[in-house]
Motif scaffolding. Structure first.
Motif, PDB file in Angstrom:
ATOM      1  N   ASP A  52     108.680 133.466  19.734  1.00 12.75           N
ATOM      2  CA  ASP A  52     108.429 132.949  21.081  1.00 12.75           C
ATOM      3  C   ASP A  52     106.959 132.624  21.308  1.00 12.75           C
ATOM      4  OD1 ASP A  52     111.127 133.268  21.573  1.00 12.75           O
ATOM      5  OD2 ASP A  52     110.888 135.118  22.736  1.00 12.75           O
ATOM      6  N   LEU A  53     106.066 133.318  20.631  1.00 13.49           N
ATOM      7  CA  LEU A  53     104.628 133.059  20.775  1.00 13.49           C
ATOM      8  C   LEU A  53     104.181 131.801  20.017  1.00 13.49           C
ATOM      9  CD1 LEU A  53     103.064 136.612  20.336  1.00 13.49           C
ATOM     10  CD2 LEU A  53     103.007 135.217  22.389  1.00 13.49           C
ATOM     11  N   ILE A  54     104.872 131.485  18.963  1.00 11.07           N
ATOM     12  CA  ILE A  54     104.437 130.400  18.082  1.00 11.07           C
ATOM     13  C   ILE A  54     104.305 129.059  18.795  1.00 11.07           C
ATOM     14  CG2 ILE A  54     105.126 129.008  16.068  1.00 11.07           C
ATOM     15  CD1 ILE A  54     106.034 131.659  14.782  1.00 11.07           C
ATOM     16  N   PRO A  55     105.268 128.609  19.596  1.00  9.92           N
ATOM     17  CA  PRO A  55     105.097 127.300  20.253  1.00  9.92           C
ATOM     18  C   PRO A  55     103.837 127.236  21.120  1.00  9.92           C
ATOM     19  CG  PRO A  55     107.366 128.019  20.455  1.00  9.92           C
ATOM     20  CD  PRO A  55     106.594 129.167  19.883  1.00  9.92           C
ATOM     21  N   ASN A  56     103.541 128.312  21.840  1.00  7.34           N
ATOM     22  CA  ASN A  56     102.323 128.329  22.659  1.00  7.34           C
ATOM     23  C   ASN A  56     101.068 128.245  21.798  1.00  7.34           C
ATOM     24  OD1 ASN A  56     103.829 128.576  25.007  1.00  7.34           O
ATOM     25  ND2 ASN A  56     103.833 130.799  24.888  1.00  7.34           N
ATOM     26  N   LEU A  57     101.079 128.972  20.693  1.00  5.97           N
ATOM     27  CA  LEU A  57      99.937 128.951  19.789  1.00  5.97           C
ATOM     28  C   LEU A  57      99.759 127.565  19.179  1.00  5.97           C
ATOM     29  CD1 LEU A  57      97.760 130.783  18.518  1.00  5.97           C
ATOM     30  CD2 LEU A  57      99.349 131.204  16.648  1.00  5.97           C
ATOM     31  N   VAL A  58     100.854 126.980  18.732  1.00  4.90           N
ATOM     32  CA  VAL A  58     100.801 125.641  18.131  1.00  4.90           C
ATOM     33  C   VAL A  58     100.297 124.622  19.151  1.00  4.90           C
ATOM     34  CG1 VAL A  58     102.223 123.757  17.217  1.00  4.90           C
ATOM     35  CG2 VAL A  58     102.512 126.070  16.341  1.00  4.90           C
ATOM     36  N   ASN A  59     100.808 124.687  20.361  1.00  2.00           N
ATOM     37  CA  ASN A  59     100.376 123.728  21.382  1.00  2.00           C
ATOM     38  C   ASN A  59      98.903 123.894  21.723  1.00  2.00           C
ATOM     39  OD1 ASN A  59     102.834 122.418  21.592  1.00  2.00           O
ATOM     40  ND2 ASN A  59     103.586 123.849  23.128  1.00  2.00           N
ATOM     41  N   VAL A  76     105.954 125.087  12.761  1.00  2.00           N
ATOM     42  CA  VAL A  76     107.144 124.840  13.580  1.00  2.00           C
ATOM     43  C   VAL A  76     108.398 124.866  12.714  1.00  2.00           C
ATOM     44  CG1 VAL A  76     108.301 123.125  15.029  1.00  2.00           C
ATOM     45  CG2 VAL A  76     105.868 123.573  15.349  1.00  2.00           C
ATOM     46  N   GLU A  77     108.332 124.261  11.539  1.00  2.00           N
ATOM     47  CA  GLU A  77     109.486 124.227  10.633  1.00  2.00           C
ATOM     48  C   GLU A  77     109.838 125.638  10.143  1.00  2.00           C
ATOM     49  OE1 GLU A  77     112.686 123.023   8.409  1.00  2.00           O
ATOM     50  OE2 GLU A  77     111.586 121.870   9.901  1.00  2.00           O
ATOM     51  N   ALA A  78     108.821 126.421   9.756  1.00  2.00           N
ATOM     52  CA  ALA A  78     109.075 127.788   9.294  1.00  2.00           C
ATOM     53  C   ALA A  78     109.698 128.626  10.400  1.00  2.00           C
ATOM     54  CB  ALA A  78     107.773 128.429   8.808  1.00  2.00           C
ATOM     55  N   ARG A  79     109.207 128.465  11.614  1.00  8.31           N
ATOM     56  CA  ARG A  79     109.763 129.189  12.765  1.00  8.31           C
ATOM     57  C   ARG A  79     111.217 128.794  12.977  1.00  8.31           C
ATOM     58  NH1 ARG A  79     111.211 127.968  17.889  1.00  8.31           N
ATOM     59  NH2 ARG A  79     111.055 129.604  19.442  1.00  8.31           N
ATOM     60  N   SER A  80     111.489 127.495  12.900  1.00  8.46           N
ATOM     61  CA  SER A  80     112.840 127.002  13.113  1.00  8.46           C
ATOM     62  C   SER A  80     113.807 127.587  12.082  1.00  8.46           C
ATOM     63  CB  SER A  80     112.843 125.476  13.042  1.00  8.46           C
ATOM     64  OG  SER A  80     114.152 124.982  13.105  1.00  8.46           O
ATOM     65  N   GLN A  81     113.405 127.582  10.826  1.00  5.81           N
ATOM     66  CA  GLN A  81     114.272 128.112   9.774  1.00  5.81           C
ATOM     67  C   GLN A  81     114.478 129.611   9.928  1.00  5.81           C
ATOM     68  OE1 GLN A  81     112.615 126.862   6.038  1.00  5.81           O
ATOM     69  NE2 GLN A  81     113.234 124.728   6.319  1.00  5.81           N
ATOM     70  N   ALA A  82     113.412 130.316  10.293  1.00  8.79           N
ATOM     71  CA  ALA A  82     113.520 131.774  10.424  1.00  8.79           C
ATOM     72  C   ALA A  82     114.423 132.170  11.588  1.00  8.79           C
ATOM     73  CB  ALA A  82     112.130 132.386  10.601  1.00  8.79           C
ATOM     74  N   THR A  83     114.381 131.417  12.670  1.00  6.79           N
ATOM     75  CA  THR A  83     115.204 131.784  13.827  1.00  6.79           C
ATOM     76  C   THR A  83     116.669 131.410  13.637  1.00  6.79           C
ATOM     77  OG1 THR A  83     114.594 129.732  14.960  1.00  6.79           O
ATOM     78  CG2 THR A  83     113.318 131.706  15.503  1.00  6.79           C
ATOM     79  N   GLN A 134      96.221 134.707  20.134  1.00  5.11           N
ATOM     80  CA  GLN A 134      95.913 135.315  18.839  1.00  5.11           C
ATOM     81  C   GLN A 134      96.006 136.841  18.936  1.00  5.11           C
ATOM     82  OE1 GLN A 134      92.030 134.326  17.288  1.00  5.11           O
ATOM     83  NE2 GLN A 134      92.685 134.670  15.196  1.00  5.11           N
ATOM     84  N   ALA A 135      95.500 137.413  20.009  1.00  2.00           N
ATOM     85  CA  ALA A 135      95.589 138.864  20.198  1.00  2.00           C
ATOM     86  C   ALA A 135      97.049 139.306  20.335  1.00  2.00           C
ATOM     87  CB  ALA A 135      94.782 139.281  21.426  1.00  2.00           C
ATOM     88  N   GLN A 136      97.842 138.531  21.069  1.00  4.54           N
ATOM     89  CA  GLN A 136      99.268 138.865  21.210  1.00  4.54           C
ATOM     90  C   GLN A 136      99.979 138.780  19.863  1.00  4.54           C
ATOM     91  OE1 GLN A 136     101.476 136.901  24.315  1.00  4.54           O
ATOM     92  NE2 GLN A 136      99.766 137.055  25.750  1.00  4.54           N
TER      93      GLN A 136
END
Length: 196
Positions: A52-59, A76-83, A134-136
């Motif tokens: 859930d944090l990844i999209p915010n970080l990427v943006n 984004v691709e790695a997150r998609s595959q992992a979820t 990054q801290a989160q």
């Protein structure tokens, strides 16, 4: 007549002790099995938190590092595959756990690349949103490690319990099977190479 009544009562007492002991053993195994399942749910929760944090970080990074598109897409691709990989706690085989762990490892690697490119963007490194994300993310990685350790501890206690005699008999009869563990990612035995 008195002798036969005493023998009958003794037999009933032994049967009652065996029944009570069997129920207690079975309930203990169920409790441990549920603890392992609960710890697995905690692991999944922490990985979901990271996802859930990844999209915010990427943006946030996207606004600063527009020419790092391939790295951003990789995350984004790695997150998609992992979820997309779902593992049922009741059917947690070593193969399924390894597949899940491999997908999560790909996310970790992609995030590592993303955080490495941020070194090239001093404005991004100073951005408050980025610093908070990054801290989160760091906190979430720590939570993932704790959740994985707790899962492994629960799985170990459960596995030891179902292998010990006489519980091993009940475990076999009632279909309690050994649980898999999280293992170190491939290549993690080598220290990362740091270049300045």
């Amino acid at each position: 007549m008195k002798k036969s009544v005493i023998i009958l009562l003794a037999i009933l007492a032994v049967v009652a002790i065996i029944v009570i002991s069997s129920i207690s053993t079975y309930n203990g195994l169920v409790t441990m099995d549920e603890k392992v399942s609960g710890q697995w749910a905690n692991v999944e929760t922490q990985y979901q938190r990271r996802a859930d944090l990844i999209p915010n970080l990427v943006n946030t990074v996207k606004g600063y590092a527009t020419h790092e598109q391939s790295t951003l897409e990789g995350v984004v691709e790695a997150r998609s595959q992992a979820t997309q990989i779902k593992v049922d706690a009741a059917n947690l085989t070593p193969e399924k756990l390894a597949e899940y762990q491999k997908a999560q490892g790909a996310v970790t690697q992609a995030l590592g690349k993303l955080l490495a490119i941020t070194e090239n963007y001093p404005d991004l490194k100073a951005n408050q949103n980025f610093l908070e994300l990054q801290a989160q993310l760091e906190g979430t990685e720590n939570r993932i490690n704790v959740a994985r350790k707790d899962f492994n501890d629960a799985a170990q206690a459960y596995n030891v319990n179902i292998r010990r005699f006489p519980k091993s008999i009940f475990a076999t009869i009632f279909g309690f099977e050994k649980r898999a563990y999280f293992e170190a990612a491939e290549g993690s035995e080598k220290a990362p190479e740091v270049k300045f």
